[in-house]
Design an enzyme around this catalytic site. Structure first.
Site, short mmCIF file in Angstrom:
data_model
loop_
_atom_site.label_atom_id
_atom_site.label_comp_id
_atom_site.label_asym_id
_atom_site.label_seq_id
_atom_site.Cartn_x
_atom_site.Cartn_y
_atom_site.Cartn_z
N ARG A 48 0.55 -1.42 0.04
CA ARG A 48 0.17 -0.25 0.02
C ARG A 48 0.65 1.00 -0.19
O ARG A 48 0.22 2.11 -0.50
CB ARG A 48 -1.06 0.29 1.17
N THR A 49 1.62 1.14 0.83
CA THR A 49 2.57 2.65 1.07
C THR A 49 3.34 3.11 0.17
O THR A 49 3.39 4.39 -0.81
CB THR A 49 3.61 2.70 2.24
N LYS A 77 26.35 -4.05 -0.34
CA LYS A 77 27.74 -3.74 0.09
C LYS A 77 27.99 -3.11 1.00
O LYS A 77 29.04 -2.87 1.00
CB LYS A 77 28.28 -2.93 -0.90
N ARG A 98 11.29 3.27 3.82
CA ARG A 98 10.50 2.77 4.83
C ARG A 98 12.08 2.06 5.21
O ARG A 98 12.55 1.41 4.38
CB ARG A 98 9.45 1.81 4.35
N HIS A 127 4.99 5.50 11.70
CA HIS A 127 4.27 5.54 9.87
C HIS A 127 3.19 6.30 10.05
O HIS A 127 1.97 6.20 9.89
CB HIS A 127 3.54 4.07 10.30
#
Ligand code: CP
Length: 301
Positions: A48-49, A77, A98, A127
């Site tokens: 969704r986000t 890396k 995120r 959030h």
């Protein structure tokens, strides 16, 4: 607003303005962000986000570049988050991030010259854009933000969305909060201290039966397997609080069930056509709230 890291950044006036803009954008496509580029940096999974931010940017005429996982980036890396942000500053006009570490959005913002939007940081972070769309959903569906009884149910400890919404609700009047959870998944003290400081009434209980008939908003959550490392504990906790059709049918008229989604069984599928079930409409509200946020941050609307 340069960066969006936590919901405490908002006040009632800025929320009202944001929500009015969101409503005005429903069903719209514009070219107001023509020439702007959004970088979606998702070190953790999302449906969704990430996709709603990308869709929001495209609907406003902007463009999108995406990193779908940490494994597909130079983090694999050994590159630090800060160096990645410094680099991406040259490619984009705004970053949506995120990341699995609490505080990562703050760290990113500290080295970024372009706006950073926190799309979820760690298990004890926030959030904020989810909380904004949750509050918008409450306002759209109930017609008010003041004078509501909201029951947060299930996973309150390892779930940044209820944390962000609880902070946000402290800005409104006559809010009553019931936290329903097993002792292992209780809401953390930082949120409860904030509620006490702002005079918000809250109670904690293990008994969902005691609250669902009275709540205006039943905020269901997923037991997050990704944060509960002990399989036996996860098995014990998942399935403890399931919203069944019988639960939904006993809710008071006009009351709503919301959920940030995804769900993994904690709302039975036969609840979906209940008049109380608004969690899929909530997804649509998320799109226009994120469009409004992008316009506000990038164009100063
Ligand atoms: N609600 C939410 O954040 O969903 P995603 O994890 O799919 O983005």
């Amino acid at each position: 607003m340069q960066h969006l890291i936590e919901t405490q950044q908002f006040d009632r006036e800025s929320l009202k303005k944001l929500f009015e803009l969101a409503t005005s954008l429903e069903g719209k496509r514009e070219r107001t962000l023509d020439g702007k580029i959004l970088a979606a940096l998702f070190y953790e999974p999302s449906t969704r986000t990430r996709l709603s931010f990308e869709s929001a940017m495209l609907r406003l005429g902007g463009d999108v570049i995406t990193m779908e996982s940490g494994d597909s980036s130079s983090q694999a890396k050994g590159e630090t988050l800060e160096d990645s942000i410094r680099v991406i500053n040259h490619y984009a006009d705004i970053i949506v991030l995120r990341h699995g570490e609490t505080g990562s959005a703050t760290r990113a913002a500290a080295v970024s010259k372009i706006p950073v939007i926190n799309a979820g940081d760690g298990n004890l972070g926030q959030h904020p854009t989810q909380a904004l769309l949750d509050l918008y959903t409450i306002q759209r569906e109930l017609g008010r933000e003041d004078g509501i009884h909201i029951a947060f149910v299930g996973n309150l400890r390892y779930y940044r969305s209820p944390r962000s919404l609880a902070y946000l609700l402290s800005k409104y009047k006559d809010i009553r909060i019931t936290f329903v959870s097993a002792p292992e998944l209780r809401m953390e003290d930082d949120v409860k201290s904030h509620l006490r400081e702002h005079g918000v009434q809250y109670v904690e209980t293990e008994d969902m039966q005691a609250v669902f008939r009275d709540a205006d908003v039943l905020y269901q959550t997923r037991i997050a397997k990704e944060w509960i490392k002990n399989d036996a504990e996860y098995e014990k906790l998942k399935g403890r609080y399931i919203i069944t059709r019988e639960t939904a049918d006993a809710m008071k008229e006009g009351a709503i069930i919301i959920h940030p989604l995804p769900r993994v069984g904690e709302i039975a599928e036969d609840v979906d056509d209940s008049p109380h079930a608004v969690y899929f409409r909530q997804v649509g509200y998320g799109l226009i709230v994120r469009m409004a946020l992008l316009k506000t941050i990038l164009n100063g609307d």
